[in-house]
Motif scaffolding. Structure first.
Motif, PDB file in Angstrom:
ATOM      1  N   PRO A 107     -36.930  -2.305 -17.272  1.00 31.54           N
ATOM      2  CA  PRO A 107     -37.567  -1.555 -18.664  1.00 31.54           C
ATOM      3  C   PRO A 107     -36.829  -0.055 -19.037  1.00 31.54           C
ATOM      4  O   PRO A 107     -36.789   0.642 -18.424  1.00 31.54           O
ATOM      5  CB  PRO A 107     -39.326  -0.717 -17.786  1.00 31.54           C
ATOM      6  N   TYR A 108     -36.537   0.657 -20.719  1.00 36.89           N
ATOM      7  CA  TYR A 108     -36.391   1.203 -21.248  1.00 36.89           C
ATOM      8  C   TYR A 108     -36.737   1.912 -21.786  1.00 36.89           C
ATOM      9  O   TYR A 108     -37.774   0.775 -22.545  1.00 36.89           O
ATOM     10  CB  TYR A 108     -34.629   0.848 -21.182  1.00 36.89           C
ATOM     11  N   THR A 109     -36.321   3.041 -22.747  1.00 36.28           N
ATOM     12  CA  THR A 109     -37.805   3.560 -23.218  1.00 36.28           C
ATOM     13  C   THR A 109     -36.446   3.364 -24.868  1.00 36.28           C
ATOM     14  O   THR A 109     -37.449   3.657 -25.494  1.00 36.28           O
ATOM     15  CB  THR A 109     -37.906   5.336 -23.058  1.00 36.28           C
ATOM     16  N   SER A 110     -35.073   3.936 -25.453  1.00 36.22           N
ATOM     17  CA  SER A 110     -34.969   4.017 -26.320  1.00 36.22           C
ATOM     18  C   SER A 110     -33.588   3.715 -26.170  1.00 36.22           C
ATOM     19  O   SER A 110     -32.509   3.161 -24.753  1.00 36.22           O
ATOM     20  CB  SER A 110     -34.819   5.410 -26.734  1.00 36.22           C
ATOM     21  N   LEU A 111     -33.053   2.770 -27.255  1.00 38.26           N
ATOM     22  CA  LEU A 111     -31.657   2.049 -27.248  1.00 38.26           C
ATOM     23  C   LEU A 111     -30.671   3.616 -26.623  1.00 38.26           C
ATOM     24  O   LEU A 111     -29.509   2.819 -25.827  1.00 38.26           O
ATOM     25  CB  LEU A 111     -31.187   1.988 -28.406  1.00 38.26           C
ATOM     26  N   ASP A 112     -30.661   4.499 -26.782  1.00 38.45           N
ATOM     27  CA  ASP A 112     -29.696   5.592 -26.057  1.00 38.45           C
ATOM     28  C   ASP A 112     -29.441   5.411 -24.617  1.00 38.45           C
ATOM     29  O   ASP A 112     -28.387   5.077 -24.745  1.00 38.45           O
ATOM     30  CB  ASP A 112     -29.961   6.719 -26.393  1.00 38.45           C
ATOM     31  N   GLU A 113     -30.629   5.502 -24.703  1.00 47.37           N
ATOM     32  CA  GLU A 113     -30.392   4.960 -23.114  1.00 47.37           C
ATOM     33  C   GLU A 113     -30.038   4.071 -22.021  1.00 47.37           C
ATOM     34  O   GLU A 113     -28.810   4.477 -21.252  1.00 47.37           O
ATOM     35  CB  GLU A 113     -31.901   4.980 -22.798  1.00 47.37           C
ATOM     36  N   ALA A 114     -30.657   2.687 -23.006  1.00 48.84           N
ATOM     37  CA  ALA A 114     -29.613   2.230 -22.435  1.00 48.84           C
ATOM     38  C   ALA A 114     -28.218   1.721 -22.284  1.00 48.84           C
ATOM     39  O   ALA A 114     -27.177   1.061 -21.526  1.00 48.84           O
ATOM     40  CB  ALA A 114     -29.955   0.395 -22.730  1.00 48.84           C
ATOM     41  N   TYR A 157     -26.593   4.316 -20.205  1.00 48.04           N
ATOM     42  CA  TYR A 157     -26.127   3.264 -18.846  1.00 48.04           C
ATOM     43  C   TYR A 157     -24.904   2.348 -18.948  1.00 48.04           C
ATOM     44  O   TYR A 157     -24.128   2.411 -18.060  1.00 48.04           O
ATOM     45  CB  TYR A 157     -27.995   2.461 -18.611  1.00 48.04           C
ATOM     46  N   ILE A 158     -25.497   1.096 -19.805  1.00 48.37           N
ATOM     47  CA  ILE A 158     -24.026   0.588 -19.865  1.00 48.37           C
ATOM     48  C   ILE A 158     -22.963   1.100 -19.915  1.00 48.37           C
ATOM     49  O   ILE A 158     -21.661   0.608 -18.768  1.00 48.37           O
ATOM     50  CB  ILE A 158     -23.971  -0.512 -21.071  1.00 48.37           C
ATOM     51  N   ASN A 159     -22.296   2.061 -20.882  1.00 52.09           N
ATOM     52  CA  ASN A 159     -21.052   2.744 -21.225  1.00 52.09           C
ATOM     53  C   ASN A 159     -20.660   3.659 -19.532  1.00 52.09           C
ATOM     54  O   ASN A 159     -19.676   4.079 -19.585  1.00 52.09           O
ATOM     55  CB  ASN A 159     -21.106   3.457 -22.073  1.00 52.09           C
ATOM     56  N   GLN A 197     -23.106  -2.517 -31.043  1.00 52.43           N
ATOM     57  CA  GLN A 197     -22.115  -3.472 -31.104  1.00 52.43           C
ATOM     58  C   GLN A 197     -20.336  -2.471 -31.931  1.00 52.43           C
ATOM     59  O   GLN A 197     -19.822  -2.260 -31.222  1.00 52.43           O
ATOM     60  CB  GLN A 197     -21.985  -4.874 -32.266  1.00 52.43           C
ATOM     61  N   THR A 198     -21.103  -1.455 -32.277  1.00 55.05           N
ATOM     62  CA  THR A 198     -20.373  -0.304 -32.270  1.00 55.05           C
ATOM     63  C   THR A 198     -20.085   1.182 -31.440  1.00 55.05           C
ATOM     64  O   THR A 198     -18.801   0.639 -31.051  1.00 55.05           O
ATOM     65  CB  THR A 198     -20.856   0.887 -33.822  1.00 55.05           C
ATOM     66  N   ARG A 199     -21.432   1.020 -30.599  1.00 52.44           N
ATOM     67  CA  ARG A 199     -21.266   2.599 -29.218  1.00 52.44           C
ATOM     68  C   ARG A 199     -20.990   1.582 -27.677  1.00 52.44           C
ATOM     69  O   ARG A 199     -19.915   2.427 -27.024  1.00 52.44           O
ATOM     70  CB  ARG A 199     -22.751   2.485 -29.571  1.00 52.44           C
ATOM     71  N   VAL A 200     -21.147   0.402 -28.266  1.00 51.63           N
ATOM     72  CA  VAL A 200     -20.921  -0.214 -26.592  1.00 51.63           C
ATOM     73  C   VAL A 200     -19.526  -0.378 -26.256  1.00 51.63           C
ATOM     74  O   VAL A 200     -19.042  -1.125 -27.198  1.00 51.63           O
ATOM     75  CB  VAL A 200     -22.241  -1.668 -26.727  1.00 51.63           C
ATOM     76  N   ILE A 201     -19.757  -0.528 -25.076  1.00 52.61           N
ATOM     77  CA  ILE A 201     -17.515  -0.724 -24.601  1.00 52.61           C
ATOM     78  C   ILE A 201     -17.661  -2.365 -23.531  1.00 52.61           C
ATOM     79  O   ILE A 201     -18.326  -1.996 -22.547  1.00 52.61           O
ATOM     80  CB  ILE A 201     -16.850   0.468 -24.139  1.00 52.61           C
ATOM     81  N   ALA A 202     -17.332  -2.870 -24.273  1.00 57.23           N
ATOM     82  CA  ALA A 202     -17.104  -4.592 -23.855  1.00 57.23           C
ATOM     83  C   ALA A 202     -16.323  -4.847 -24.433  1.00 57.23           C
ATOM     84  O   ALA A 202     -15.963  -5.339 -25.531  1.00 57.23           O
ATOM     85  CB  ALA A 202     -18.427  -5.214 -24.202  1.00 57.23           C
ATOM     86  N   GLY A 203     -16.087  -6.329 -23.794  1.00 59.89           N
ATOM     87  CA  GLY A 203     -14.503  -7.000 -24.231  1.00 59.89           C
ATOM     88  C   GLY A 203     -15.345  -7.904 -25.141  1.00 59.89           C
ATOM     89  O   GLY A 203     -13.838  -8.031 -26.120  1.00 59.89           O
TER      90      GLY A 203
END
Length: 473
Positions: free
Chosen positions: A357-364, A367-369, A391-397
């Motif tokens: 569970p999560y409460t905000s996109l910032d939180e998720a 966590y990912i980054n 798509q702008t903020r998450v660092i992924a392949g």
């Protein structure tokens, strides 16, 4: 029919010699090689369906057609349409006041002989899809097929031997880890590996002894973030049937999911109802892919036992139980597991999903980054602003919006990891570039002012050029 190290040495020497005689294959030669690879896939369609079923215990022939041989064919045919343009030298403009009529360009030079270490989970696609890029770039290639998919690797070796001279493209089948390590120590002009991070580190270490350039495709824990609007029957269903694709044994498969905390119960209920409607009984169904071997089967079930012992809610979505004969595992959810559990620390590579569970996109996103860079990250929802932010903020392949894996399968897009999920890429124009060397060519004209200024003894013109580098005082 295991390949010895002596035979590998001979093949490598033959390809090196052949490349030395033709370091810049023409367009027609490259297209011919691509077309022969295409024909080999078509000719062995039925055979690959049968060998994959044998190796996995259960493997849908439609999955083989679409994502194993079909993956190779899709990339191959796209490259054929683009290759003439990609091979053109890239002309670079020069300052005429400095260089006169001199010219500059970049030529895409083939690297030479490339080694490709293929994994067991996609023993055809991962063995050959990059070979399309490599052959298009003018290279010669030796593929080390996986020893864990014996039937498919044996057919792959025969199919390529029938279509290619061994000096162009060859497949070898090693017996154990010692052969794979020896493979990495050869003086390749480029080496690629697809698989897990632990072995990837060893590949990189062994290749470093030769300063061999390396492309690594390593996977990782790929997150999915559901927004408010993403908690819907159609999008939850889409997540589930992608999550179980090939038994979850896919490097771009979604690994764990974030769900809005106040919609967690709704999400679980939708997952149960949609999955049960799709597959009242999944284990034993022809669509179900078997786990590759007993070790991985036991490893995946071990995550469930550990989670249950820790007090987590573990749910089989339609009530199915694992089948130890078929090595098939049903779709499981593990609800809000602790970070220390294996289901949160390891790449699962099976049909088990941790749901947090999560409460905000910032939180998720934070966590990912804050964790290892994933090969893929997914956003599920209809909110345009949230999708753009993700798509702008998450660092992924790569990023998928309401889709899973196609960002890595589409031939027009580059595919590669970042950090712990890999280095370098293949596919698309970027893949072609990755297996060539951008060779700079500068052709000096006799009227070059800079060349005149460099002529000794230095004088007023030399001083003028030196002063021009700096702003007026």
């Amino acid at each position: 029919m295991h390949t010895t190290t002596q035979e590998l040495d001979r093949l490598f020497a033959a390809q090196k010699a052949a490349f030395g005689r033709n370091t810049m294959p023409m367009l027609d030669e490259r297209l011919d090689r691509l077309r022969r690879l295409e024909a080999a896939m078509v000719r062995n369609r039925k055979g690959f369906q049968e060998t994959l079923a044998a190796d996995f215990g259960s493997h849908s022939p439609m999955v083989t057609d679409l994502f194993e041989t079909g993956g190779v064919l899709g990339r191959n045919r796209y490259i054929q349409t683009q290759l003439a343009e990609w091979m053109q030298p890239s002309e670079r403009p020069l300052n005429a006041y400095v260089h006169g009529q001199s010219s500059a360009r970049v030529i895409r030079q083939p690297k030479g002989v490339i080694g490709n270490l293929a994994p067991w989970n996609f023993p055809i696609e991962c063995a050959l899809v990059m070979v399309n890029d490599m052959l298009a770039a003018g290279n010669r290639v030796i593929v080390k097929a996986s020893e864990q998919t014996e039937a498919t690797s044996a057919l792959l070796r025969r199919a390529i031997a029938e279509a290619f001279d061994e000096s162009e493209l060859a497949v070898v089948c090693g017996e154990d880890i010692a052969f794979a390590e020896y493979f990495c120590t050869l003086p390749w002009d480029h080496l690629t590996y697809t698989g897990g991070g632990r072995i990837g580190r060893n590949v990189l270490r062994l290749a470093a002894e030769r300063l061999t350039p390396v492309t690594l495709e390593l996977g990782g824990k790929n997150p999915t973030v559901f927004s408010e609007s993403g908690v819907s029957a159609d999008l939850v269903e889409r997540f589930l049937y992608n999550r179980v694709f090939k038994g979850g044994q896919v490097c771009t498969s979604p690994d764990y999911a974030f769900v809005p905390a106040h919609r967690l119960d709704d999400w679980i209920a939708l997952a149960k109802s949609t999955w049960s409607a799709m597959y009242p009984s999944y284990v034993g169904h022809p669509d179900a892919t078997g786990t590759i071997n007993r070790r991985h089967y036991d490893r995946i079930l071990g995550y469930l036992s550990e989670a249950e012992a820790a007090g987590c809610t573990v749910i089989s979505l339609n009530g199915d139980t694992p089948d130890s004969e078929r090595l098939q595992i049903p779709m499981y959810l593990v609800i809000d597991p602790d970070e220390a559990l294996g289901v949160m620390t390891d790449e699962i590579f099976g049909p088990v999903t941790a749901v947090k569970p999560y409460t905000s996109l910032d939180e998720a996103v934070d966590y990912i980054n804050s964790h290892d860079r994933p090969l893929a990250a997914y956003f599920v929802g209809r909110e345009r602003d949230l999708a753009d932010a993700f798509q702008t903020r998450v660092i992924a392949g790569g990023i998928g919006i309401n889709v899973f894996g196609l960002q890595g399968a589409e031939p027009v897009l580059p595919f590669g990891g970042i950090g712990a999920s890999g280095m370098g890429c293949h596919s698309g124009y970027e893949g072609f570039l990755g297996f060539t060397h951008g060779k700079s060519v500068f052709e000096c004209a006799d009227d070059s002012p800079l060349m005149a200024a460099l002529k000794g003894p230095y004088g007023a013109m030399t001083q003028a050029f030196a002063d021009a580098v700096f702003p007026p005082s």
